[in-house]
Motif scaffolding. Structure first.
Motif, PDB file in Angstrom:
ATOM      1  N   ALA A  50       0.725  -1.092  -0.014  1.00 30.57           N
ATOM      2  CA  ALA A  50      -0.072  -0.027  -0.058  1.00 30.57           C
ATOM      3  C   ALA A  50       0.823   1.278  -0.130  1.00 30.57           C
ATOM      4  O   ALA A  50       0.492   2.452  -0.707  1.00 30.57           O
ATOM      5  CB  ALA A  50      -1.009   0.055   1.286  1.00 30.57           C
ATOM      6  N   TRP A  51       1.914   1.496   0.685  1.00 32.73           N
ATOM      7  CA  TRP A  51       2.769   2.362   0.970  1.00 32.73           C
ATOM      8  C   TRP A  51       3.441   2.562  -0.652  1.00 32.73           C
ATOM      9  O   TRP A  51       3.843   3.781  -1.066  1.00 32.73           O
ATOM     10  CB  TRP A  51       4.152   2.284   1.856  1.00 32.73           C
ATOM     11  CG  TRP A  51       3.301   2.614   3.393  1.00 32.73           C
ATOM     12  CD1 TRP A  51       2.989   1.770   4.397  1.00 32.73           C
ATOM     13  CD2 TRP A  51       2.604   3.585   3.746  1.00 32.73           C
ATOM     14  NE1 TRP A  51       2.420   2.322   5.426  1.00 32.73           N
ATOM     15  CE2 TRP A  51       2.248   3.643   5.063  1.00 32.73           C
ATOM     16  CE3 TRP A  51       2.394   5.096   3.209  1.00 32.73           C
ATOM     17  CZ2 TRP A  51       1.655   4.696   5.935  1.00 32.73           C
ATOM     18  CZ3 TRP A  51       1.962   6.058   3.850  1.00 32.73           C
ATOM     19  CH2 TRP A  51       1.502   5.915   5.128  1.00 32.73           C
ATOM     20  N   LEU A  52       3.802   1.518  -1.181  1.00 31.45           N
ATOM     21  CA  LEU A  52       4.768   1.653  -2.362  1.00 31.45           C
ATOM     22  C   LEU A  52       3.750   2.312  -3.318  1.00 31.45           C
ATOM     23  O   LEU A  52       4.126   3.070  -4.344  1.00 31.45           O
ATOM     24  CB  LEU A  52       5.103   0.312  -3.037  1.00 31.45           C
ATOM     25  CG  LEU A  52       6.268  -0.478  -2.133  1.00 31.45           C
ATOM     26  CD1 LEU A  52       6.788  -1.894  -2.406  1.00 31.45           C
ATOM     27  CD2 LEU A  52       7.422   0.471  -2.122  1.00 31.45           C
ATOM     28  N   ALA A  53       2.309   1.945  -3.502  1.00 33.28           N
ATOM     29  CA  ALA A  53       1.596   2.249  -4.376  1.00 33.28           C
ATOM     30  C   ALA A  53       1.281   3.818  -4.038  1.00 33.28           C
ATOM     31  O   ALA A  53       1.147   4.445  -5.015  1.00 33.28           O
ATOM     32  CB  ALA A  53       0.175   1.374  -4.072  1.00 33.28           C
ATOM     33  N   PHE A  54       1.151   4.305  -2.835  1.00 36.24           N
ATOM     34  CA  PHE A  54       1.004   5.703  -2.347  1.00 36.24           C
ATOM     35  C   PHE A  54       2.386   6.186  -3.127  1.00 36.24           C
ATOM     36  O   PHE A  54       2.202   7.374  -3.555  1.00 36.24           O
ATOM     37  CB  PHE A  54       0.940   5.725  -1.093  1.00 36.24           C
ATOM     38  CG  PHE A  54       1.091   7.060  -0.495  1.00 36.24           C
ATOM     39  CD1 PHE A  54      -0.261   8.047  -0.781  1.00 36.24           C
ATOM     40  CD2 PHE A  54       1.927   7.681   0.049  1.00 36.24           C
ATOM     41  CE1 PHE A  54      -0.374   9.295  -0.309  1.00 36.24           C
ATOM     42  CE2 PHE A  54       1.837   9.014   0.707  1.00 36.24           C
ATOM     43  CZ  PHE A  54       0.747  10.023   0.214  1.00 36.24           C
ATOM     44  N   VAL A  55       3.215   6.032  -2.910  1.00 42.23           N
ATOM     45  CA  VAL A  55       4.601   6.452  -3.410  1.00 42.23           C
ATOM     46  C   VAL A  55       4.604   6.760  -4.878  1.00 42.23           C
ATOM     47  O   VAL A  55       4.770   7.640  -5.388  1.00 42.23           O
ATOM     48  CB  VAL A  55       5.941   5.719  -2.919  1.00 42.23           C
ATOM     49  CG1 VAL A  55       7.225   6.152  -3.868  1.00 42.23           C
ATOM     50  CG2 VAL A  55       6.120   5.904  -1.500  1.00 42.23           C
ATOM     51  N   ALA A  56       3.989   5.527  -5.569  1.00 38.85           N
ATOM     52  CA  ALA A  56       3.999   5.876  -7.031  1.00 38.85           C
ATOM     53  C   ALA A  56       2.837   7.012  -7.398  1.00 38.85           C
ATOM     54  O   ALA A  56       3.321   7.892  -8.433  1.00 38.85           O
ATOM     55  CB  ALA A  56       3.569   4.277  -7.552  1.00 38.85           C
ATOM     56  N   TYR A  57       2.116   7.088  -6.680  1.00 39.47           N
ATOM     57  CA  TYR A  57       0.772   7.935  -7.096  1.00 39.47           C
ATOM     58  C   TYR A  57       1.294   9.269  -6.664  1.00 39.47           C
ATOM     59  O   TYR A  57       1.077  10.340  -7.089  1.00 39.47           O
ATOM     60  CB  TYR A  57      -0.296   7.718  -6.036  1.00 39.47           C
ATOM     61  CG  TYR A  57      -1.371   8.920  -5.933  1.00 39.47           C
ATOM     62  CD1 TYR A  57      -2.255   9.127  -6.886  1.00 39.47           C
ATOM     63  CD2 TYR A  57      -1.324   9.757  -4.622  1.00 39.47           C
ATOM     64  CE1 TYR A  57      -3.168  10.150  -6.590  1.00 39.47           C
ATOM     65  CE2 TYR A  57      -2.293  10.688  -4.573  1.00 39.47           C
ATOM     66  CZ  TYR A  57      -3.036  11.071  -5.685  1.00 39.47           C
ATOM     67  OH  TYR A  57      -3.754  11.828  -5.536  1.00 39.47           O
ATOM     68  N   LEU A  58       2.145   9.518  -5.473  1.00 36.97           N
ATOM     69  CA  LEU A  58       2.809  10.557  -5.129  1.00 36.97           C
ATOM     70  C   LEU A  58       3.635  11.233  -6.294  1.00 36.97           C
ATOM     71  O   LEU A  58       3.486  12.405  -6.448  1.00 36.97           O
ATOM     72  CB  LEU A  58       3.386  10.542  -3.833  1.00 36.97           C
ATOM     73  CG  LEU A  58       3.652  11.700  -2.996  1.00 36.97           C
ATOM     74  CD1 LEU A  58       2.533  12.789  -2.639  1.00 36.97           C
ATOM     75  CD2 LEU A  58       4.655  11.604  -1.654  1.00 36.97           C
ATOM     76  N   LEU A  59       4.665  10.388  -6.497  1.00 39.43           N
ATOM     77  CA  LEU A  59       5.347  10.878  -7.528  1.00 39.43           C
ATOM     78  C   LEU A  59       4.839  11.122  -8.855  1.00 39.43           C
ATOM     79  O   LEU A  59       5.173  12.325  -9.510  1.00 39.43           O
ATOM     80  CB  LEU A  59       6.530   9.682  -7.933  1.00 39.43           C
ATOM     81  CG  LEU A  59       7.375   9.157  -6.537  1.00 39.43           C
ATOM     82  CD1 LEU A  59       8.463   8.107  -6.916  1.00 39.43           C
ATOM     83  CD2 LEU A  59       8.334  10.454  -6.416  1.00 39.43           C
ATOM     84  N   LEU A  60       3.842  10.561  -9.388  1.00 37.37           N
ATOM     85  CA  LEU A  60       3.164  10.761 -10.766  1.00 37.37           C
ATOM     86  C   LEU A  60       2.418  12.165 -10.361  1.00 37.37           C
ATOM     87  O   LEU A  60       2.503  12.975 -11.231  1.00 37.37           O
ATOM     88  CB  LEU A  60       2.206   9.545 -10.910  1.00 37.37           C
ATOM     89  CG  LEU A  60       1.184   9.904 -12.168  1.00 37.37           C
ATOM     90  CD1 LEU A  60       2.106  10.001 -13.280  1.00 37.37           C
ATOM     91  CD2 LEU A  60       0.079   8.713 -12.368  1.00 37.37           C
ATOM     92  N   SER A  61       1.857  12.352  -9.222  1.00 39.82           N
ATOM     93  CA  SER A  61       1.383  13.676  -9.185  1.00 39.82           C
ATOM     94  C   SER A  61       2.371  14.761  -9.059  1.00 39.82           C
ATOM     95  O   SER A  61       2.058  15.867  -9.500  1.00 39.82           O
ATOM     96  CB  SER A  61       0.495  13.812  -7.658  1.00 39.82           C
ATOM     97  OG  SER A  61      -0.534  12.863  -7.548  1.00 39.82           O
ATOM     98  N   LEU A  62       3.409  14.678  -8.529  1.00 45.56           N
ATOM     99  CA  LEU A  62       4.473  15.516  -8.474  1.00 45.56           C
ATOM    100  C   LEU A  62       4.875  15.868  -9.967  1.00 45.56           C
ATOM    101  O   LEU A  62       5.176  17.038 -10.275  1.00 45.56           O
ATOM    102  CB  LEU A  62       5.675  15.249  -7.612  1.00 45.56           C
ATOM    103  CG  LEU A  62       5.253  15.285  -6.033  1.00 45.56           C
ATOM    104  CD1 LEU A  62       6.384  14.867  -5.297  1.00 45.56           C
ATOM    105  CD2 LEU A  62       5.127  16.697  -5.715  1.00 45.56           C
ATOM    106  N   VAL A  63       5.195  14.710 -10.722  1.00 40.83           N
ATOM    107  CA  VAL A  63       5.420  14.943 -12.177  1.00 40.83           C
ATOM    108  C   VAL A  63       4.664  15.849 -12.791  1.00 40.83           C
ATOM    109  O   VAL A  63       4.861  16.508 -13.848  1.00 40.83           O
ATOM    110  CB  VAL A  63       5.960  13.678 -12.545  1.00 40.83           C
ATOM    111  CG1 VAL A  63       6.172  13.665 -14.298  1.00 40.83           C
ATOM    112  CG2 VAL A  63       6.992  12.957 -11.889  1.00 40.83           C
TER     113      VAL A  63
END
Length: 308
Positions: free
Chosen positions: A16-29
């Motif tokens: 779940a945290w890895l999925a959140f990190v991916a979402y967070l990075l995508l949002s930042l990009v």
């Protein structure tokens, strides 16, 4: 705080945290919506990644502060006023982590920070309050969901234990009475042929009768308890006629005394199980002394290693 199982974290939380990190990075990009534009060294990819890490660290620490410490101690016990203060402290954890990393450590080591130099304290607190809320909500939802699952499992276990107890109760109602009646029949058949065998069956029958005896007040006559011990020891003597040395003596008057049923037998069983029984010079000593309203019970035996 209870120890958190690593297997549970790896199986459920880590993905779940890895999925959140991916979402967070995508949002930042795509939007850079989570952070103020870093100053001092521009919005480089490195600075964005460092700020992403600090933001993630703040959320993770706040999440587990609530999930492992706050909610188990306060929400489970319905201490709502303290829970309100606890939630404020959780927001404080989030703010402290971000401020320590982004406004103190990063400027000193990396040369940039997250918020502009003119940011007011009020805006900083409000902004971080906004970003801390998801960690509080997610941890509460997860903890409450797991609590419901635990409660359901406990109810299922209690129901299964109740069914097992009911089955065991039925067995105790059927099997012992059946065996008791069968023993009486065997006694009547054996007595004309082999009196020692018949006497052994009779003593075993008396043991079972005593064990099945109903005691509404939870107590039995001390005389019955003593008789039970005599029958128990007599059966052992029949099994080991030449190698069973037990000295059982009763002093005082047991008449009129009442005790809990089967309260003495565990001490005797333990002595016979672990004691030396074939030494006539050192028999197992069992002493029951009644003095007024007091009962003294002592069991001594020599262990196989020679100690007492």
């Amino acid at each position: 705080m209870a120890t958190y199982p690593l297997r549970k974290f790896v199986r459920w939380h880590l993905p779940a945290w890895l999925a959140f990190v991916a979402y967070l990075l995508l949002s930042l990009v795509l939007t850079h919506a989570y952070f103020e534009k870093p100053v001092a060294s521009g919005s480089s990819i490195a600075s964005v990644l460092w700020l992403t890490g600090s933001f993630l660290a703040a959320r993770i620490l706040t999440f587990y502060y609530c999930y492992l410490l706050l909610y188990p101690r306060l929400l489970r016990t319905s201490q709502l006023p303290l829970l309100g203060l606890g939630l404020l402290s959780a927001v404080g954890v989030f703010i402290a982590v971000r401020a320590g990393l982004e406004e103190l450590l990063f400027p000193a080591l990396l040369g940039f920070h997250n918020y502009h130099a003119g940011t007011t304290v009020g805006f900083y607190l409000f902004d971080n309050l906004y970003y801390s809320v998801p960690s509080l909500v997610w941890s509460a939802a997860l903890w409450a969901g797991e609590a419901m699952l635990r409660r359901e499992r406990e109810n299922q276990q209690l129901a299964a234990a109740k069914r097992a107890a009911e089955v065991d109760f039925l067995k105790t109602q059927i099997n012992p009475h059946f065996l008791y009646n069968t023993l009486n029949m065997l006694f009547s058949m054996a007595y004309p042929v082999a009196k020692p065998v018949a006497n052994a069956i009779l003593k075993l029958s008396e043991l079972m009768r005593y064990m099945l005896h109903d005691t509404p007040d939870g107590q039995v006559d001390l005389e019955k308890e003593i008789e039970y011990l005599h029958n128990y020891l007599a059966l052992y003597r029949l099994r080991f006629p030449d190698s069973f040395h037990v000295d059982f003596q009763v002093t005082g008057e047991p008449a009129g005394r009442r005790v809990a049923p089967l309260v003495l037998i565990p001490f005797v069983e333990n002595a016979i199980k672990h004691g030396v029984l074939d030494d006539p010079e050192n028999p197992v000593h069992i002493r029951l002394n009644i003095e007024g309203e007091q009962l003294f019970f002592e069991v001594k035996n020599q262990r196989s290693d020679g100690n007492k």
